[in-house]
Design a protein around this motif. Sequence first.
Motif, PDB file in Angstrom:
ATOM      1  N   GLN A 176     -52.705 -59.972  65.547  1.00 17.81           N
ATOM      2  CA  GLN A 176     -53.436 -58.912  64.846  1.00 17.81           C
ATOM      3  C   GLN A 176     -54.947 -59.113  65.033  1.00 17.81           C
ATOM      4  O   GLN A 176     -55.496 -60.128  64.597  1.00 17.81           O
ATOM      5  CB  GLN A 176     -53.086 -58.901  63.361  1.00 17.81           C
ATOM      6  CG  GLN A 176     -51.585 -58.938  63.072  1.00 17.81           C
ATOM      7  CD  GLN A 176     -50.808 -57.829  63.752  1.00 17.81           C
ATOM      8  OE1 GLN A 176     -51.263 -56.694  63.858  1.00 17.81           O
ATOM      9  NE2 GLN A 176     -49.598 -58.154  64.216  1.00 17.81           N
ATOM     10  N   PRO A 177     -55.649 -58.191  65.680  1.00 15.05           N
ATOM     11  CA  PRO A 177     -57.077 -58.392  65.964  1.00 15.05           C
ATOM     12  C   PRO A 177     -57.945 -58.238  64.722  1.00 15.05           C
ATOM     13  O   PRO A 177     -57.605 -57.508  63.786  1.00 15.05           O
ATOM     14  CB  PRO A 177     -57.391 -57.299  66.991  1.00 15.05           C
ATOM     15  CG  PRO A 177     -56.348 -56.258  66.776  1.00 15.05           C
ATOM     16  CD  PRO A 177     -55.127 -56.952  66.275  1.00 15.05           C
ATOM     17  N   ILE A 178     -59.069 -58.935  64.746  1.00 13.52           N
ATOM     18  CA  ILE A 178     -60.082 -58.774  63.703  1.00 13.52           C
ATOM     19  C   ILE A 178     -61.097 -57.726  64.145  1.00 13.52           C
ATOM     20  O   ILE A 178     -61.316 -57.506  65.335  1.00 13.52           O
ATOM     21  CB  ILE A 178     -60.801 -60.111  63.396  1.00 13.52           C
ATOM     22  CG1 ILE A 178     -61.521 -60.635  64.642  1.00 13.52           C
ATOM     23  CG2 ILE A 178     -59.807 -61.154  62.879  1.00 13.52           C
ATOM     24  CD1 ILE A 178     -62.377 -61.866  64.382  1.00 13.52           C
ATOM     25  N   TRP A 179     -61.731 -57.078  63.125  1.00  9.85           N
ATOM     26  CA  TRP A 179     -62.800 -56.134  63.452  1.00  9.85           C
ATOM     27  C   TRP A 179     -63.907 -56.153  62.399  1.00  9.85           C
ATOM     28  O   TRP A 179     -64.747 -55.274  62.358  1.00  9.85           O
ATOM     29  CB  TRP A 179     -62.263 -54.726  63.694  1.00  9.85           C
ATOM     30  CG  TRP A 179     -61.845 -53.928  62.486  1.00  9.85           C
ATOM     31  CD1 TRP A 179     -61.067 -54.336  61.457  1.00  9.85           C
ATOM     32  CD2 TRP A 179     -62.210 -52.563  62.209  1.00  9.85           C
ATOM     33  NE1 TRP A 179     -60.903 -53.316  60.546  1.00  9.85           N
ATOM     34  CE2 TRP A 179     -61.583 -52.216  60.982  1.00  9.85           C
ATOM     35  CE3 TRP A 179     -62.980 -51.604  62.858  1.00  9.85           C
ATOM     36  CZ2 TRP A 179     -61.716 -50.953  60.403  1.00  9.85           C
ATOM     37  CZ3 TRP A 179     -63.104 -50.346  62.284  1.00  9.85           C
ATOM     38  CH2 TRP A 179     -62.487 -50.023  61.071  1.00  9.85           C
ATOM     39  N   GLY A 180     -63.917 -57.184  61.580  1.00  9.48           N
ATOM     40  CA  GLY A 180     -64.996 -57.297  60.612  1.00  9.48           C
ATOM     41  C   GLY A 180     -64.662 -58.263  59.500  1.00  9.48           C
ATOM     42  O   GLY A 180     -63.640 -58.958  59.524  1.00  9.48           O
ATOM     43  N   LEU A 181     -65.562 -58.298  58.519  1.00 10.13           N
ATOM     44  CA  LEU A 181     -65.426 -59.174  57.359  1.00 10.13           C
ATOM     45  C   LEU A 181     -65.209 -58.342  56.103  1.00 10.13           C
ATOM     46  O   LEU A 181     -65.627 -57.176  56.026  1.00 10.13           O
ATOM     47  CB  LEU A 181     -66.678 -60.031  57.195  1.00 10.13           C
ATOM     48  CG  LEU A 181     -66.996 -60.998  58.343  1.00 10.13           C
ATOM     49  CD1 LEU A 181     -68.371 -61.629  58.127  1.00 10.13           C
ATOM     50  CD2 LEU A 181     -65.925 -62.080  58.454  1.00 10.13           C
ATOM     51  N   GLY A 182     -64.557 -58.948  55.125  1.00 16.06           N
ATOM     52  CA  GLY A 182     -64.362 -58.275  53.850  1.00 16.06           C
ATOM     53  C   GLY A 182     -62.910 -57.930  53.599  1.00 16.06           C
ATOM     54  O   GLY A 182     -62.009 -58.356  54.332  1.00 16.06           O
ATOM     55  N   ASP A 183     -62.682 -57.165  52.559  1.00 19.43           N
ATOM     56  CA  ASP A 183     -61.330 -56.772  52.188  1.00 19.43           C
ATOM     57  C   ASP A 183     -60.950 -55.462  52.879  1.00 19.43           C
ATOM     58  O   ASP A 183     -61.777 -54.555  53.014  1.00 19.43           O
ATOM     59  CB  ASP A 183     -61.228 -56.581  50.673  1.00 19.43           C
ATOM     60  CG  ASP A 183     -61.487 -57.878  49.915  1.00 19.43           C
ATOM     61  OD1 ASP A 183     -61.094 -58.947  50.436  1.00 19.43           O
ATOM     62  OD2 ASP A 183     -62.092 -57.825  48.829  1.00 19.43           O
ATOM     63  N   PRO A 184     -59.696 -55.347  53.313  1.00 24.56           N
ATOM     64  CA  PRO A 184     -59.264 -54.107  53.954  1.00 24.56           C
ATOM     65  C   PRO A 184     -59.110 -52.985  52.934  1.00 24.56           C
ATOM     66  O   PRO A 184     -58.797 -53.222  51.766  1.00 24.56           O
ATOM     67  CB  PRO A 184     -57.909 -54.487  54.558  1.00 24.56           C
ATOM     68  CG  PRO A 184     -57.400 -55.585  53.672  1.00 24.56           C
ATOM     69  CD  PRO A 184     -58.616 -56.355  53.231  1.00 24.56           C
ATOM     70  N   HIS A 185     -59.352 -51.769  53.395  1.00 26.55           N
ATOM     71  CA  HIS A 185     -59.179 -50.589  52.554  1.00 26.55           C
ATOM     72  C   HIS A 185     -58.393 -49.541  53.338  1.00 26.55           C
ATOM     73  O   HIS A 185     -58.719 -49.255  54.500  1.00 26.55           O
ATOM     74  CB  HIS A 185     -60.530 -50.010  52.131  1.00 26.55           C
ATOM     75  CG  HIS A 185     -61.358 -50.957  51.337  1.00 26.55           C
ATOM     76  ND1 HIS A 185     -61.126 -51.240  50.015  1.00 26.55           N
ATOM     77  CD2 HIS A 185     -62.430 -51.729  51.703  1.00 26.55           C
ATOM     78  CE1 HIS A 185     -62.017 -52.119  49.577  1.00 26.55           C
ATOM     79  NE2 HIS A 185     -62.810 -52.435  50.593  1.00 26.55           N
ATOM     80  N   GLU A 186     -57.380 -48.998  52.708  1.00 21.10           N
ATOM     81  CA  GLU A 186     -56.540 -48.014  53.381  1.00 21.10           C
ATOM     82  C   GLU A 186     -57.376 -46.820  53.843  1.00 21.10           C
ATOM     83  O   GLU A 186     -58.188 -46.283  53.096  1.00 21.10           O
ATOM     84  CB  GLU A 186     -55.443 -47.528  52.431  1.00 21.10           C
ATOM     85  CG  GLU A 186     -54.461 -46.578  53.086  1.00 21.10           C
ATOM     86  CD  GLU A 186     -53.329 -46.164  52.160  1.00 21.10           C
ATOM     87  OE1 GLU A 186     -52.577 -45.250  52.523  1.00 21.10           O
ATOM     88  OE2 GLU A 186     -53.210 -46.765  51.070  1.00 21.10           O
ATOM     89  N   GLY A 187     -57.200 -46.453  55.111  1.00 20.75           N
ATOM     90  CA  GLY A 187     -57.909 -45.315  55.683  1.00 20.75           C
ATOM     91  C   GLY A 187     -59.192 -45.666  56.402  1.00 20.75           C
ATOM     92  O   GLY A 187     -59.823 -44.785  57.007  1.00 20.75           O
ATOM     93  N   ASP A 188     -59.587 -46.953  56.386  1.00 16.68           N
ATOM     94  CA  ASP A 188     -60.864 -47.340  56.995  1.00 16.68           C
ATOM     95  C   ASP A 188     -60.921 -47.024  58.487  1.00 16.68           C
ATOM     96  O   ASP A 188     -61.914 -46.478  58.980  1.00 16.68           O
ATOM     97  CB  ASP A 188     -61.123 -48.836  56.779  1.00 16.68           C
ATOM     98  CG  ASP A 188     -61.811 -49.125  55.449  1.00 16.68           C
ATOM     99  OD1 ASP A 188     -62.124 -48.161  54.729  1.00 16.68           O
ATOM    100  OD2 ASP A 188     -62.025 -50.314  55.153  1.00 16.68           O
TER     101      ASP A 188
END
Length: 430
Positions: A176-188
């Motif tokens: 699963q690739p990363i694309w940033g820092l922080g918590d995921p949010h549905e729809g981002d």
Amino acid sequence: MSSPARFDRGHTDDLMTFLTASPSPYHAVANAAERLEKAGFRQLSETDAWDSGIGGKFVLRGGALIAWYVPEGASAHTPFRIVGAHTDSPNLRVKPLPDMGSQGWRQIAVEIYGGTLLNTWLDRDLGLAGRLTLRDGTERLVNIDRALLRVPQLAVHLDRSVNSDGLKLDKQRHMQPIWGLGDPHEGDLIAFLEEEEGLEHGSVAGWDLMVHSIEPPSYLGRDRELVAGPRMDNLLSVHAGVAALAAVSGAGKLDHIPVLAAFDHEENGSQSDTGADGPLLGNVLERSVFARGGSYEDRARAFAGTICLSSDTGHAVHPNYGERHDPTHHPRANAGPILKVNVNQRYATDGSGRAVFAAACERAGVPWQTFVSNNAMPCGTTIGPITAARHGIQTVDIGVAILSMHSARELCGADDPYLLANALVAFLEG
């Protein structure tokens, strides 16, 4: 092209341009269609009635394209000469609920498509491409061709056995690739793509998205005699097929109808409405016969005289793993296209098909080679046997020999794409 072949750097340069511009099957067929339109072909809608006129025509459906040229004097039972290829490549594809994360990292959920070499996707700068379907039913191609994603490998300090016991990757946990820092949010992710494309928020209703390496194709080696790049399996054949079909359209008298059939979903079995195991090719060929006033008898006569070259990449002999190859069949880079043979019908080639291919290469002045698998190694397959069985069409499997097949970045000889295109021209000219 049909004159004796010489290495044409311009053709290979153009192939690299095509590879870069085609990060997904949808981009590949759009780019192929644009090239065909410049050669005088026109797009037909499957929902319209088709005319009987001469000239170049094509149909687009998803990631598939069928194009053909009706020469002057063609009858309803005129046979076809088909170049078959596929537009898809093994990669990582975005899941329906893409937004995920762990340990303070934002990630994108992906599914493994086809038999990709997983390790080749590690520690690469990855972009994102594909198509968006809007709420009004229209589609939009999208290509984020910059460093957006990355699948980071575990440091050797945390896996001391990796170089002795080999790398072991779990498709779910480790890819699963990363694309940033922080918590995921549905729809981002979709909101990000809407913003990138200048779309109204909430306008995207569906998507078919996949990652790609943003490193461009390049010449390789001391004498720049090799080419490294993505998606050669099998956009190399799609590109050569487009060039060959454009070259023969409008050329002298033809006693057959040249066709390019570029299918999607070959890498996962071809069973889709845009795959070789679906009805698309048969429907298009039949409608072409009927548009020229033909009957079922004409259709049967046309199919009986039809020949297909299924063009896909094959295995060049590997310098570090020579024992994995058949000891008497060692295809080499820049030695011309390969004839692919398997008596268990993983490839569709037989002796009469060999003669067809040999004659085309001879007319084009192109050298050619033969590939047969080592008996101890399972053999891959292509759209060739599917095309032969589904449509009752004589089919011959050919291609270009490459290394690193199904890697995020593959390798071929710089001469071979041009040699293949020359052979395809001679075949389509008949």
